[in-house]
Design an enzyme around this catalytic site. Structure first.
Site, mmCIF file in Angstrom:
data_model
loop_
_atom_site.group_PDB
_atom_site.id
_atom_site.type_symbol
_atom_site.label_atom_id
_atom_site.label_comp_id
_atom_site.label_asym_id
_atom_site.label_seq_id
_atom_site.Cartn_x
_atom_site.Cartn_y
_atom_site.Cartn_z
ATOM 1 N N PHE A 106 0.798 -1.218 0.000
ATOM 2 C CA PHE A 106 0.000 0.000 0.000
ATOM 3 C C PHE A 106 0.837 1.277 0.000
ATOM 4 O O PHE A 106 0.360 2.346 -0.393
ATOM 5 C CB PHE A 106 -0.959 0.006 1.200
ATOM 6 C CG PHE A 106 -0.366 0.423 2.512
ATOM 7 C CD1 PHE A 106 -0.442 1.743 2.935
ATOM 8 C CD2 PHE A 106 0.259 -0.500 3.341
ATOM 9 C CE1 PHE A 106 0.092 2.137 4.154
ATOM 10 C CE2 PHE A 106 0.794 -0.116 4.552
ATOM 11 C CZ PHE A 106 0.713 1.205 4.961
ATOM 12 N N LYS A 107 2.092 1.186 0.408
ATOM 13 C CA LYS A 107 2.904 2.389 0.521
ATOM 14 C C LYS A 107 3.433 2.885 -0.821
ATOM 15 O O LYS A 107 4.061 3.942 -0.896
ATOM 16 C CB LYS A 107 4.055 2.146 1.502
ATOM 17 C CG LYS A 107 3.532 1.879 2.909
ATOM 18 C CD LYS A 107 4.595 1.530 3.909
ATOM 19 C CE LYS A 107 3.964 1.237 5.268
ATOM 20 N NZ LYS A 107 4.939 0.898 6.295
ATOM 21 N N ASP A 108 3.143 2.143 -1.890
ATOM 22 C CA ASP A 108 3.601 2.556 -3.206
ATOM 23 C C ASP A 108 3.080 3.936 -3.595
ATOM 24 O O ASP A 108 3.809 4.745 -4.170
ATOM 25 C CB ASP A 108 3.171 1.533 -4.273
ATOM 26 C CG ASP A 108 4.074 0.313 -4.288
ATOM 27 O OD1 ASP A 108 5.282 0.459 -4.047
ATOM 28 O OD2 ASP A 108 3.571 -0.795 -4.536
#
Length: 447
Positions: A106-108
């Protein structure tokens, strides 16, 4: 937009300074002075909008005063070259799959957005600003997915060098491969300690006068406004997809939480008018926030290692932002602030054995493969949803990133996507480091 520090002792900042500095001079976290409501027509039409269009509207609300309109649109559309679908798991529980980006986590979005925004400010500053001061050095502490997302988001970006600090032996082998095999402008630093030690080294570096004279430092952890705010895009997209299904009423969002940047971005979205009924913060055994919700007392402690390693945080940085958000910038008493928070957010905490059992039970009942972090979110909805509510939990990373754990728990052979397999074929390059700041400082002064 102007930004102030949660500690209230630093000068007011503009967005460029907040992004480039990362942390305020008083060690506080930057907060926007205003959170603007989005117009009702946006929510009326949101189910017909693509993820990129939704994100651009949200980004304009956050950053539109500080970034050229065309540049911001290009930045958002370049960042979001993938979708984040909502998948029905069972009955009234849905998974928001946040792992379709470049590093399958999700941190992309936040990492890629920040890289492009920092690049924008470097370009705009020209010979008189950031660009004239040499390389911008990004320090990032990771408990797993942050390091890979940031490293890959900044890989090859001119004028920026990234130092990824990670706890030795406490990230999954695939996670480690994603930031130790890149080379170029990415340096991996293997710290003999836990995530909190890595985070402490980063924060200490920002406050060290000698280091800051020697090199320009910033952070790509969720302490940086450009890293955590774009994660709000996910929650608007989740609402849009659930509205398209006719299931947006009485919507509950459950967020597996470690450093609390992700749920913090969701709460900013709520302040912007996102009609989520309530939120659940799901913890592993590092249950500091859960205990705060129960008692009103915040008591950080050293983190413990768990199956859900990316949530192994004993002193979550973004707690300060949540307190600031609901204390009306200090106007409310601690008791009133606690009441304001608990009226919207509940908590859950799960041991490793409970996580294992959840993963097994979900797979047997539905065929859906949870990773250990998503398992906390899923189980919190199973345990906490009320009649008539629809729950969406964040599946924050592809289960193959934790292949050894998932295969062992479920007795299966999770297929490794080619994007991950390519990292595993690389050669590890890392710098061993103690958790003593003096050693870390001495290393940076040599760079």
């Amino acid at each position: 937009m102007k930004y102030y520090s949660t500690n209230g002792q630093a000068p007011i900042s503009d967005l460029e300074k907040a992004v480039v500095k990362g942390l305020a001079e008083d060690r506080g976290l930057y907060m926007p002075e205003q959170i603007y409501k989005l117009p009702q027509v946006f929510f009326d039409n949101i189910s017909d909008m693509k993820f990129q269009d939704i994100a651009y509207n949200v980004a304009s609300n956050f950053f539109g005063e500080d970034v050229d309109e065309d540049a911001l649109q290009d930045l958002v559309y370049d960042t979001l070259s993938f979708d984040c679908p909502v998948v029905k798991v069972k009955d009234n529980i849905y998974s928001l799959e946040l792992f379709h980006g470049p590093t399958l986590a999700f941190k992309d979005v936040g990492a890629r957005f920040m890289a492009r925004l920092l690049q924008y400010f470097i370009r705009m500053s020209g010979s008189e600003g950031i660009a004239a001061n040499g390389t911008v050095n990004v320090l990032v502490a990771t408990s797993g997915d942050t390091g890979s997302a940031v490293a890959n988001g900044f890989l090859g970006v001119d004028g920026i060098h990234v130092y990824v600090l990670y706890p030795k032996g406490k990230v999954s082998p695939i996670q480690e491969c994603q930031f130790t095999t890149l080379g170029k402008n990415i340096t991996a630093i293997e710290v003999d300690g836990v995530f909190d030690d890595c985070q402490a080294l980063v924060k200490s570096a920002f406050m060290d006068e000698e280091l800051n004279k020697h090199m320009k430092l910033t952070s790509a952890n969720s302490i940086n406004v450009a890293r955590f705010l774009p994660q709000a895009f996910y929650y608007f997209n989740a609402y849009a997809r659930m509205k398209a299904l006719g299931k947006a009423d009485n919507l509950v969002m459950c967020v597996p939480s470690g450093n609390f940047g992700n749920i913090c971005s969701a709460l900013f979205g709520h302040k912007m008018g996102l009609p989520i009924q309530r939120f659940i913060a799901a913890n592993n055994a590092n249950d500091i926030f859960y205990k705060y919700l129960q008692t009103g007392c915040y008591e950080p402690r050293p983190s413990v290692q768990t199956l859900a390693n990316a949530m192994d945080v004993g002193d979550p940085s973004n707690f300060a932002r949540i307190i600031n958000l609901y204390s009306k910038n200090g106007e409310l008493t601690p008791e009133e602030t606690h009441q304001s928070i608990t009226s919207l957010i509940s908590g859950a905490t799960y041991s490793d054995e409970q996580i294992r059992e959840t993963m097994r039970q979900c797979y047997e009942e539905t065929g859906y493969i949870l990773d250990p972090h998503g398992a906390c979110g899923y189980q919190a909805l199973v345990d906490g949803l009320k009649p008539g509510e629809i729950g969406v939990f964040c599946e924050t990373a592809h289960p193959a990133k934790f292949k050894e754990k998932v295969d062992d728990i479920l007795g299966i052979d999770v297929e490794i996507p080619e994007r991950l397999a390519a990292f595993m074929r690389g050669e590890k390059q890392s710098v061993p480091m103690t958790k003593d700041f003096a050693d870390f400082k001495a290393y940076l002064l040599q760079q």
